[in-house]
Design an enzyme around this catalytic site. Structure first.
Site, PDB file in Angstrom:
ATOM      1  N   GLY A 124     -80.076  88.860 -44.935  1.00  0.00           N
ATOM      2  CA  GLY A 124     -79.103  87.784 -44.775  1.00  0.00           C
ATOM      3  C   GLY A 124     -79.452  86.557 -45.585  1.00  0.00           C
ATOM      4  O   GLY A 124     -79.275  85.428 -45.129  1.00  0.00           O
ATOM      5  N   ALA A 125     -79.906  86.753 -46.825  1.00  0.00           N
ATOM      6  CA  ALA A 125     -80.441  85.648 -47.625  1.00  0.00           C
ATOM      7  C   ALA A 125     -79.418  85.017 -48.551  1.00  0.00           C
ATOM      8  O   ALA A 125     -79.774  84.168 -49.367  1.00  0.00           O
ATOM      9  CB  ALA A 125     -81.636  86.140 -48.441  1.00  0.00           C
ATOM     10  N   GLY A 128     -77.159  80.024 -45.671  1.00  0.00           N
ATOM     11  CA  GLY A 128     -77.801  79.484 -44.486  1.00  0.00           C
ATOM     12  C   GLY A 128     -79.321  79.455 -44.542  1.00  0.00           C
ATOM     13  O   GLY A 128     -79.941  79.212 -45.581  1.00  0.00           O
ATOM     14  N   ILE A 129     -79.928  79.722 -43.401  1.00  0.00           N
ATOM     15  CA  ILE A 129     -81.381  79.681 -43.279  1.00  0.00           C
ATOM     16  C   ILE A 129     -82.032  80.729 -44.170  1.00  0.00           C
ATOM     17  O   ILE A 129     -83.070  80.486 -44.787  1.00  0.00           O
ATOM     18  CB  ILE A 129     -81.791  79.895 -41.812  1.00  0.00           C
ATOM     19  N   GLY A 130     -81.419  81.906 -44.261  1.00  0.00           N
ATOM     20  CA  GLY A 130     -81.972  82.969 -45.098  1.00  0.00           C
ATOM     21  C   GLY A 130     -82.049  82.573 -46.557  1.00  0.00           C
ATOM     22  O   GLY A 130     -83.031  82.877 -47.248  1.00  0.00           O
ATOM     23  N   TYR A 285     -75.908  87.497 -27.482  1.00  0.00           N
ATOM     24  CA  TYR A 285     -76.790  86.913 -28.495  1.00  0.00           C
ATOM     25  C   TYR A 285     -78.163  86.594 -27.895  1.00  0.00           C
ATOM     26  O   TYR A 285     -79.202  86.920 -28.486  1.00  0.00           O
ATOM     27  CB  TYR A 285     -76.137  85.647 -29.042  1.00  0.00           C
TER      28      TYR A 285
END
Length: 410
Positions: A124-125, A128-130, A285
């Protein structure tokens, strides 16, 4: 050139000089006494530095002497630049000194580190954070594989990194976590091209959607956030063991509000299509993030003795990333709170800290919040529940794929 002081809290007294051996052991020399010792003259502690020079530095031997030159700026010094990043040797978490906090960024944690020669997978890069995690690693010489569902978005992310670091080593590979077959295909292709993994960051996630089953017949939140990452880790285990890799699982403080108490809860909530009428996105979640912590700890218990260090991290509360794209309500909430929450660079700090910091190099099996190991919920520390979940995950995968075992290392 003047280098920053190595440690303002334990400044050396008059006559003392800090030096370092080729293999990274720091020692202290006193000019007047003409004596050397391994322990700091004031604190009595020993220090070490990385075995390689910080990124951009090279060592020059000329006329019987040694000096260090920074290739970009051409600045030179006779002081080993590794000394600016010396760390105290510790025997465990109880001796860990907090050098970073919730306001630290991933780039600050990597300051002075040279990750050349290391390979990292970040799921998931593309955003966002990734993305910030991958960018931080790539900026310091690490070869980063952006494992994403959409290759175009992953390649666009790489273009953004290359604009700032033209020589960064980044590659995009397709990985759809809603499909166990895609996970297996990813590992097959990855091992053909790279054959080693030093850092595995299980970052990708989904949140806020309604009850939906994947093509494997598994509830989507559970599979994308947990099960497919577990499968990816299992397929790479021979390589992770050989390379003594670090594995970082993205968790969340909201795991403290999870409802799972045993593996029967997992079966009922995530594997039964009849749960759709009573489905709660936020509870699903929270449960999936609890599963990530349990898996991180169980992998450490099983494979820590083989050099695999496994961590679970909390990136921050209500960080404005792409995670809430499936829910307009939570997206609005995150947007409203953005001025008071972490930036994406701050949010990636915990992942980068566990993946690269020497502080926790020998301390796997911990939950990290604010770049400091802390105690998770009692359920997350339940070793019996962790083992049962581990075995249930294997059974679910075997039911779908036929076998978890997959020879990926020569």
């Amino acid at each position: 050139m003047e280098l920053p002081e190595t440690d303002s809290e334990d400044e050396l007294g008059p006559g003392w000089e800090e030096r370092v051996t080729n293999d990274g052991q720091v020692f202290y020399a006193h000019h007047g006494l003409k004596a050397t010792q391994w322990n700091h003259p004031r604190t009595g502690k020993t220090k070490v530095v990385s075995g390689v020079l910080p990124l951009g530095w090279e060592k020059i031997v000329e006329n019987g002497g040694v000096k260090f030159i920074h290739k970009d700026s051409q600045r030179s010094t006779y002081v080993d630049p590794r000394l600016a990043f010396a760390t105290e040797e510790t025997s465990g978490l109880h001796n860990l000194r907090q050098r970073y906090d919730a306001s630290s960024t991933g780039l600050q944690i990597l300051h002075g580190q040279n990750l050349s020669g290391l390979k990292a997978i970040v799921t998931g890069a593309n955003c966002g954070i990734g993305f910030e995690t991958a960018r931080s690693l790539a900026f310091h010489g690490c070869q980063v594989i952006l494992a994403c569902r959409h290759l175009k978005k992953a390649n666009d992310a790489i273009k953004n990194i290359l604009k700032q670091r033209p020589f960064a080593a980044c590659h995009a590979m397709e990985l759809d976590l809603s499909s166990l077959q895609s996970v297996k295909d990813f590992v097959t292709e990855y091992m053909k091209a790279h054959r080693s993994v030093n850092i595995l960051i299980l970052n990708a996630g989904t949140f806020g959607g309604g009850h939906q089953l994947t093509k494997d017949g598994i509830e989507e939140t559970f599979q994308v956030n947990h099960l497919s990452h577990f499968y990816l880790c299992q397929l790479l285990l021979p390589t992770l063991r050989r390379d003594q890799a670090r594995v970082v699982w993205l968790a969340a403080e909201s795991h403290r509000f999870a409802s799972l108490q045993d593996t029967e809860d997992v079966t009922e909530r995530f594997l039964s299509p009849l749960r759709s009428e009573r489905f709660s996105p936020i509870l699903a979640y929270n449960n999936a993030k609890l599963c990530n912590i349990l898996a991180a700890f169980e992998i450490h218990r099983n494979f820590g003795c083989h050099g695999v260090r496994s961590y679970a991290v909390h990136p921050g509360n209500l960080v404005s990333s792409g995670l809430t794209r499936h829910s307009w309500l939570y997206w609005c909430l995150h947007a409203l709170l953005r001025p008071w929450t972490k930036s994406l660079q701050q949010a990636c700090a915990a992942s980068v800290y566990c993946a690269c910091s020497p502080d926790v190099a020998a301390c796997g099996g911990v939950y990290v919040n604010g770049c400091l190991p802390c105690r998770p919920s009692p359920a997350a520390m339940d070793s019996v529940l962790a083992l049962r979940l581990y075995n249930l995950d294997l059974r679910i995968i075997e039911r779908t794929m036929g076998s978890v075992a997959f020879a990926v290392a020569s």
